[in-house]
Design a protein around this motif. Structure first.
Motif, PDB file in Angstrom:
ATOM      1  N   PRO A   1       0.968  -1.275  -0.036  1.00 20.02           N
ATOM      2  CA  PRO A   1       0.072   0.073   0.095  1.00 20.02           C
ATOM      3  C   PRO A   1       0.819   1.252  -0.136  1.00 20.02           C
ATOM      4  O   PRO A   1       2.177   1.427   0.476  1.00 20.02           O
ATOM      5  CB  PRO A   1      -0.758  -0.156   1.294  1.00 20.02           C
ATOM      6  CG  PRO A   1      -0.458  -1.404   1.825  1.00 20.02           C
ATOM      7  CD  PRO A   1       0.598  -1.932   1.296  1.00 20.02           C
ATOM      8  N   LEU A   2       0.440   2.295  -0.417  1.00 18.71           N
ATOM      9  CA  LEU A   2       1.213   3.513  -0.413  1.00 18.71           C
ATOM     10  C   LEU A   2       1.338   3.993   1.006  1.00 18.71           C
ATOM     11  O   LEU A   2       2.539   4.436   1.258  1.00 18.71           O
ATOM     12  CB  LEU A   2       0.352   4.783  -1.090  1.00 18.71           C
ATOM     13  CG  LEU A   2       0.183   4.493  -2.562  1.00 18.71           C
ATOM     14  CD1 LEU A   2      -0.816   5.833  -3.261  1.00 18.71           C
ATOM     15  CD2 LEU A   2       1.441   4.568  -3.252  1.00 18.71           C
ATOM     16  N   PHE A   3       0.576   3.753   1.979  1.00 20.06           N
ATOM     17  CA  PHE A   3       0.383   4.304   3.237  1.00 20.06           C
ATOM     18  C   PHE A   3       0.292   3.296   4.139  1.00 20.06           C
ATOM     19  O   PHE A   3      -0.533   2.264   3.972  1.00 20.06           O
ATOM     20  CB  PHE A   3      -0.638   5.595   3.666  1.00 20.06           C
ATOM     21  CG  PHE A   3      -0.539   6.686   2.586  1.00 20.06           C
ATOM     22  CD1 PHE A   3       0.300   7.464   2.688  1.00 20.06           C
ATOM     23  CD2 PHE A   3      -1.522   6.881   1.649  1.00 20.06           C
ATOM     24  CE1 PHE A   3       0.291   8.689   1.594  1.00 20.06           C
ATOM     25  CE2 PHE A   3      -1.452   7.776   0.441  1.00 20.06           C
ATOM     26  CZ  PHE A   3      -0.402   8.615   0.677  1.00 20.06           C
TER      27      PHE A   3
ATOM     28  N   GLU B   1      -5.451   7.063  -1.723  1.00 11.61           N
ATOM     29  CA  GLU B   1      -4.927   5.965  -2.765  1.00 11.61           C
ATOM     30  C   GLU B   1      -5.632   5.489  -3.807  1.00 11.61           C
ATOM     31  O   GLU B   1      -5.336   5.297  -5.008  1.00 11.61           O
ATOM     32  CB  GLU B   1      -4.530   4.714  -1.988  1.00 11.61           C
ATOM     33  CG  GLU B   1      -3.786   3.586  -2.868  1.00 11.61           C
ATOM     34  CD  GLU B   1      -2.866   2.360  -2.025  1.00 11.61           C
ATOM     35  OE1 GLU B   1      -2.699   1.530  -2.651  1.00 11.61           O
ATOM     36  OE2 GLU B   1      -2.815   2.614  -0.829  1.00 11.61           O
ATOM     37  N   GLU B   2      -7.103   5.569  -3.604  1.00 11.85           N
ATOM     38  CA  GLU B   2      -8.036   5.721  -4.820  1.00 11.85           C
ATOM     39  C   GLU B   2      -7.834   6.737  -5.549  1.00 11.85           C
ATOM     40  O   GLU B   2      -7.925   6.372  -6.912  1.00 11.85           O
ATOM     41  CB  GLU B   2      -9.411   5.650  -4.152  1.00 11.85           C
ATOM     42  CG  GLU B   2      -9.647   4.242  -3.271  1.00 11.85           C
ATOM     43  CD  GLU B   2     -11.178   4.303  -2.928  1.00 11.85           C
ATOM     44  OE1 GLU B   2     -11.743   5.336  -2.901  1.00 11.85           O
ATOM     45  OE2 GLU B   2     -11.580   3.093  -2.073  1.00 11.85           O
TER      46      GLU B   2
ATOM     47  N   GLU C   1      -5.897   8.362 -11.206  1.00 13.62           N
ATOM     48  CA  GLU C   1      -5.012   9.098 -11.962  1.00 13.62           C
ATOM     49  C   GLU C   1      -3.843   8.242 -12.830  1.00 13.62           C
ATOM     50  O   GLU C   1      -3.982   8.480 -13.836  1.00 13.62           O
ATOM     51  CB  GLU C   1      -4.296  10.025 -11.174  1.00 13.62           C
ATOM     52  CG  GLU C   1      -3.153  11.239 -11.941  1.00 13.62           C
ATOM     53  CD  GLU C   1      -3.919  12.016 -12.580  1.00 13.62           C
ATOM     54  OE1 GLU C   1      -3.515  12.418 -13.546  1.00 13.62           O
ATOM     55  OE2 GLU C   1      -5.218  12.343 -12.457  1.00 13.62           O
ATOM     56  N   LEU C   2      -3.315   7.456 -12.244  1.00 10.58           N
ATOM     57  CA  LEU C   2      -2.478   6.579 -12.987  1.00 10.58           C
ATOM     58  C   LEU C   2      -3.245   5.591 -14.252  1.00 10.58           C
ATOM     59  O   LEU C   2      -2.863   5.367 -15.093  1.00 10.58           O
ATOM     60  CB  LEU C   2      -1.874   5.586 -12.100  1.00 10.58           C
ATOM     61  CG  LEU C   2      -0.687   6.011 -11.116  1.00 10.58           C
ATOM     62  CD1 LEU C   2      -0.033   5.004 -10.447  1.00 10.58           C
ATOM     63  CD2 LEU C   2       0.289   6.782 -11.873  1.00 10.58           C
TER      64      LEU C   2
ATOM     65  N   VAL D   1      -8.611   8.625   5.505  1.00 12.49           N
ATOM     66  CA  VAL D   1      -7.944   9.345   4.517  1.00 12.49           C
ATOM     67  C   VAL D   1      -7.126   8.685   3.320  1.00 12.49           C
ATOM     68  O   VAL D   1      -6.618   8.997   2.399  1.00 12.49           O
ATOM     69  CB  VAL D   1      -7.059  10.649   5.242  1.00 12.49           C
ATOM     70  CG1 VAL D   1      -6.062  11.479   4.603  1.00 12.49           C
ATOM     71  CG2 VAL D   1      -7.699  11.344   6.158  1.00 12.49           C
ATOM     72  N   TYR D   2      -6.131   7.782   4.005  1.00 10.26           N
ATOM     73  CA  TYR D   2      -5.397   7.012   3.346  1.00 10.26           C
ATOM     74  C   TYR D   2      -6.178   6.272   2.172  1.00 10.26           C
ATOM     75  O   TYR D   2      -5.551   6.145   0.968  1.00 10.26           O
ATOM     76  CB  TYR D   2      -4.761   6.023   4.165  1.00 10.26           C
ATOM     77  CG  TYR D   2      -3.491   6.541   5.043  1.00 10.26           C
ATOM     78  CD1 TYR D   2      -3.042   8.111   5.050  1.00 10.26           C
ATOM     79  CD2 TYR D   2      -2.963   5.903   6.034  1.00 10.26           C
ATOM     80  CE1 TYR D   2      -2.158   8.500   5.721  1.00 10.26           C
ATOM     81  CE2 TYR D   2      -1.831   6.398   6.807  1.00 10.26           C
ATOM     82  CZ  TYR D   2      -1.502   7.761   6.666  1.00 10.26           C
ATOM     83  OH  TYR D   2      -0.699   8.431   7.487  1.00 10.26           O
TER      84      TYR D   2
END
Length: 145
Positions: free
Chosen positions: A89-91, A120-121, A126-127, A115-116
């Protein structure tokens, strides 16, 4: 804490392969890609192994050995690349549970989890909207370099 460049290297690799394929070359070697990235071919081979495992590149053995894209650059989203090179995960929340007697310790994980998750969603959306073809087009655009 330093940023991880695995994603950037993988996007560079795929974008370069797309460029040379568009210019008529079927396969490229890790040494050739390493010249563009300005890194050791071993770093490129590690990245290519991740990309191959994810089905984004194929490898040709024997005479004319090298790598090629497994799909059209338009069909490879940056999210595909991210998932190929980033398996966490990113966070992350605390490794151990914070002090539940403390009001901050008790409430920090639920507050951050929301928030995380939202962040991340948004990042993944965006990607998903940018392809290797888009990156190549933007890379070659006047004024981009």
């Amino acid at each position: 804490m330093s940023a991880n460049s695995r994603m950037t290297i993988a996007v560079h690799v795929l974008t370069w392969i797309a460029l040379v394929h568009g210019r008529g070359r079927d396969v490229v070697t890790s040494d050739q890609i390493a010249t563009s990235v300005a890194t050791n071919p071993v770093v490129i081979r590690r990245s290519l192994a991740d990309l191959r495992k994810a089905g984004l590149v194929t490898v040709r053995q024997g005479a004319g050995a090298g790598y090629t894209l497994a799909r059209a650059p338009e069909s490879i989203a940056l999210l595909d690349v991210f998932q190929a090179v980033h398996d966490e995960p990113l966070f992350a929340l605390h490794r151990s549970e914070p002090n539940q007697v403390c009001p901050v310790g008790r409430g920090i994980q639920p507050a951050l989890r929301h928030v995380y998750t939202d962040a991340e969603e948004a990042f993944r959306r965006e990607l998903a909207g940018v392809s290797i073809a888009d990156v190549l087009r933007d890379t070659l655009a006047p004024g981009s370099g």
